[in-house]
Design an enzyme around this catalytic site. Structure first.
Site, PDB file in Angstrom:
ATOM      1  CB  SER A 192      35.760  35.452  38.179  1.00 41.12           C
ATOM      2  OG  SER A 192      34.850  36.003  36.847  1.00 41.12           O
ATOM      3  CG  ASN A 231      33.211  37.240  33.272  1.00 41.02           C
ATOM      4  OD1 ASN A 231      33.382  36.741  32.068  1.00 41.02           O
ATOM      5  ND2 ASN A 231      32.431  36.563  34.314  1.00 41.02           N
ATOM      6  CB  THR A 232      38.667  39.580  36.505  1.00 41.82           C
ATOM      7  OG1 THR A 232      37.356  40.264  37.243  1.00 41.82           O
ATOM      8  CG2 THR A 232      39.783  40.722  37.189  1.00 41.82           C
ATOM      9  CG  PHE A 267      35.042  40.245  40.481  1.00 41.15           C
ATOM     10  CD1 PHE A 267      34.077  39.177  40.359  1.00 41.15           C
ATOM     11  CD2 PHE A 267      36.130  40.136  40.699  1.00 41.15           C
ATOM     12  CE1 PHE A 267      34.605  38.052  40.677  1.00 41.15           C
ATOM     13  CE2 PHE A 267      36.872  39.013  41.113  1.00 41.15           C
ATOM     14  CZ  PHE A 267      36.078  38.048  40.910  1.00 41.15           C
ATOM     15  CG  ASN A 287      33.641  30.798  39.112  1.00 42.07           C
ATOM     16  OD1 ASN A 287      32.452  31.174  38.444  1.00 42.07           O
ATOM     17  ND2 ASN A 287      34.523  31.536  39.782  1.00 42.07           N
ATOM     18  CE  LYS A 308      32.123  29.122  42.322  1.00 41.75           C
ATOM     19  NZ  LYS A 308      31.017  30.263  42.557  1.00 41.75           N
ATOM     20  CG  ASN A 363      28.277  35.992  34.752  1.00 46.56           C
ATOM     21  OD1 ASN A 363      29.197  37.003  34.927  1.00 46.56           O
ATOM     22  ND2 ASN A 363      28.637  34.734  35.043  1.00 46.56           N
TER      23      ASN A 363
END
Length: 354
Positions: free
Chosen positions: A174, A176-177, A114, A241, A212, A110
């Site tokens: 994460s 993805n940021t 967010f 994560n 996390k 993925n």
């Protein structure tokens, strides 16, 4: 998996993964999704950072990003539920497509970014949730992509939503940021956690604060995080994560950008967990997540050092009935090995992962 659930899963997998995700939320809202119910026992009931869990198997963040189906999830067999990640302002996330099934690998990639409706919407829903379920509800704190003060974003979400949940998780892992993982460095992390813990003092009740972390950390980075956690008196760490690693994947979507979760993550995330367990020597509660798809996987995480575990990606392939299978299977494994309580098994095989 019941025949009805098997049929439902087959229907969902005829749709793209993000559409299927939305349909599953709709089914839970409508009360038509089969849920296994909560299983607990004296061997499974446990306390983690002051949270009383009926069993140690929780739902990881990412499924219910906007706290839309908290009550349904609390009745689905989980010992605790984490919603989010939630950011101060609504944001659409990354361009679609951004969610991919890797069937051959029992995995997911993925790059959602967010996507969520913001903290005000989440707070409104969390305010209305039922308070009678014996299941702690937590919130994953996120930062807006275009924020110039990401530490401040975590504080804002906690200030707005903290009164309506039982624990919070600071998500600095994460992939993805852009540059979010930079906050895992010791100087930035210490400053961030200090601000969050200061805001925690303003909450009407005590809220455990978890961190996390990513699985793609080396030994020195893990040691630095453990030291910061000790210094600021963090309540626990969630390991881990998703990963950027693609080693050994077979599926057609293996080269898609984003975080990889599911079975291929199990070994890497468990090694990070065991390393943290060795460093903290049981003085800091750890929650194991990454690649759990069976009771044996959950048991391995616990014996590597986890006081509790979380699942998510495996539900995409095995449905909510998997939760009940893991909980009851874990109970049987504890009994097989002569453990009267799950806490007795924590960390008993961490050396196998070091």
């Amino acid at each position: 998996m019941t025949p009805f659930e098997r049929l439902g899963m087959a229907v969902l997998h005829r749709f793209g993964p993000e559409t299927a995700h939305g349909l599953s939320l709709m089914a839970l809202k409508a009360g038509v999704a089969p849920v296994p119910g909560l299983h607990s026992s004296p061997a499974l009931e446990t306390t983690v950072a002051g949270l009383k869990l009926p069993n140690p198997v929780g739902l990881a963040a990412g499924y219910d990003k906007n706290a839309e189906v908290v009550d349904a999830l609390a009745r689905s067999g989980f010992g605790f539920v984490e919603v989010g990640a939630v950011t101060p302002r609504p944001q659409p996330g990354n361009p679609k497509p951004r969610l991919f099934r890797l069937y051959e690998d029992d995995a997911i990639i993925n790059r959602m970014g967010f996507n969520n409706e913001g903290m005000e919407a989440a707070a409104a829903r969390l305010t209305r949730r039922c308070r009678t379920h014996p299941v702690p509800i937590g919130l994953n704190l996120g930062a807006n992509k275009d924020s110039d003060d990401r530490a401040g974003d975590f504080v804002k979400v906690l200030a707005t939503c903290g009164a309506h949940v039982d624990f919070v998780t600071v998500n600095v892992s994460s992939p993805n940021t852009e540059r979010l993982r930079d906050l895992q460095g010791p100087v930035a992390l210490r400053a961030l956690l200090t601000r969050v813990l200061e805001e925690r003092q303003s909450q009407p009740k005590f809220l455990p604060v978890f961190l996390k972390i990513a699985p793609d950390l080396d030994g020195e980075e893990i040691e630095a995080i453990a030291e910061v956690a000790r210094e600021v008196r963090l309540d626990g760490i969630i390991a881990t994560n998703t990963t950027l690693d693609r080693e050994g994947l077979k599926s057609a979507n293996k080269s898609e950008q984003g975080g990889l979760s599911g079975t291929p993550l199990f070994e890497k995330s468990t090694r990070v967990l065991a390393r943290l367990s060795a460093l903290t020597q049981g003085h800091l509660p750890l929650i194991g997540v990454g690649g759990i798809s069976s009771a044996e996987d959950a048991y391995a995480k616990i014996r590597a050092g986890a006081a509790a575990v979380q699942v998510y990606s495996a539900l995409v392939y095995h449905g909510l009935s998997l939760v009940d299978d893991i909980v009851k299977g874990l109970e049987a494994l504890l009994a097989r090995d002569g453990f009267a309580h799950v806490s007795e098994a924590v960390g008993t095989q961490r050396g196998d992962w070091l």
